[in-house]
Design an enzyme around this catalytic site. Structure first.
Site, PDB file in Angstrom:
ATOM      1  N   GLU A  80       7.122 -24.921  19.974  1.00 30.87           N
ATOM      2  CA  GLU A  80       8.129 -25.958  20.271  1.00 30.87           C
ATOM      3  C   GLU A  80       7.292 -27.311  20.327  1.00 30.87           C
ATOM      4  OE1 GLU A  80      11.096 -24.911  23.167  1.00 30.87           O
ATOM      5  OE2 GLU A  80      10.727 -22.616  22.774  1.00 30.87           O
ATOM      6  N   HIS A  98      -4.410 -12.224   6.464  1.00 27.63           N
ATOM      7  CA  HIS A  98      -3.042 -12.982   6.593  1.00 27.63           C
ATOM      8  C   HIS A  98      -3.184 -14.658   6.598  1.00 27.63           C
ATOM      9  CE1 HIS A  98      -1.786  -9.430   8.527  1.00 27.63           C
ATOM     10  NE2 HIS A  98      -2.609  -9.354   9.350  1.00 27.63           N
ATOM     11  N   ARG A 133      20.672 -16.549  20.573  1.00 27.99           N
ATOM     12  CA  ARG A 133      19.617 -16.450  21.236  1.00 27.99           C
ATOM     13  C   ARG A 133      19.353 -15.959  22.520  1.00 27.99           C
ATOM     14  NH1 ARG A 133      16.506 -20.455  18.552  1.00 27.99           N
ATOM     15  NH2 ARG A 133      14.850 -19.239  19.315  1.00 27.99           N
TER      16      ARG A 133
END
Ligand SMILES: [Zn+2]
Length: 287
Positions: free
Chosen positions: A3, A98, A270
């Site tokens: 975030e 990855h 959520r």
């Protein structure tokens, strides 16, 4: 998902390390990671110099001087995206696990001359634009202002014009940019408001309190390099703000204010944490 504080940390670390460097070569090993035109992605970025790396909402924003003018690369890291440095892969077998894209940079030691984009779950996306394409994309995105840039009047209007529940409205990036699950839960606990409150019923003291707490918590988290709860990592390591979480990830533990067990529920799909005693539908006037 990183975030605002985590993306801010990632961007600051990148700015320190790769700011001023020129991209000598671009390689993409998983095409879908590039959400803009792939050929154009290579053309715009090869030979471009990274002027700065900043944050735009929850996006990492690379501003570059390209061979034909300003270029912007936007990266959304989603669940597991990370940037790290390593040696340029000479063959397919040399790619670190990855990693989905690689940017070879001039002026760095050979063992660390490549910025890799790594993404285990492959939900992250990279995009490169010239100025006009960027403008179109940002218009389409309709990103709201950062909590730090938002006027209290505007915040009140944005929140109360929405019909949803407070938690869902704060997660909507078109209302306010940068907040996600962790900081919305923490911010609503600090504000004394229930996540299920109808946003349109909030009073001006309610929204003022949310904005003040959001800025305070986000600033403290940026100072601590964000919260390391899963895959988040900056070039210079993770953060420690998870130790300061009051409710997020603490279901069943005593509330630090009143001792009631923190409850976990689902709001708007959520996982949501709150204290049933300290958080209410609305603040009493004067609080
Ligand atoms: Zn409590």
């Amino acid at each position: 998902m990183p975030e605002l504080p985590e993306v801010q940390t990632i961007a600051s670390d990148l700015d320190d390390v790769v700011g001023g460097k020129t991209i000598a070569a671009v390689a993409v090993s998983f095409d879908k990671i590039v959400a803009s035109d792939l050929n154009r992605f290579h053309k715009l970025l090869t030979g471009a110099t990274i002027d700065s790396v900043t944050r735009l909402g929850k996006w990492v924003c690379f501003s570059l001087s390209g061979t034909e003018g300003p270029v912007t690369m936007l990266a959304h890291l989603k669940m597991t995206g990370q940037f790290h440095l390593g040696a340029w892969p000479e063959g397919e077998s040399d790619w670190p696990p990855h990693t989905r894209a690689a940017f070879r940079l001039k002026g760095l030691p050979a063992e660390n001359d490549t910025l890799f984009y790594k993404d285990i779950r492959k939900f992250g996306r990279l995009r490169a634009f010239d100025l006009m394409e960027l403008e179109e994309f940002l218009e389409h995105l309709g990103l709201g202002p950062d909590p730090f840039d938002m006027e209290p009047d505007d915040f009140y209007k944005r929140l109360t014009s929405k019909k949803g529940r407070l938690k869902s409205v704060l997660l909507n990036q078109q209302v306010v940019a940068g907040l996600g699950n962790i900081y919305v839960d923490e911010c609503l606990f600090a504000s004394g408001l229930l996540p299920t409150t109808s946003a349109c019923k909030l009073s001006r003291p309610d929204t003022d309190r949310i904005l003040t707490e959001a800025r305070r918590i986000l600033a403290a988290s940026i100072k601590a390099r964000g919260s390391t709860t899963s895959n988040y990592e900056g070039l210079k390591g993770g953060g420690s703000f998870q130790k300061s979480h009051n409710v997020y990830g603490r279901a069943g533990e005593p509330c630090p204010v009143c001792g009631s067990p923190i409850e976990k529920s689902v709001v708007g799909g959520r996982g949501t944490h709150h204290c049933p005693h300290c958080q209410r539908g609305r603040l009493k006037s004067g609080e």
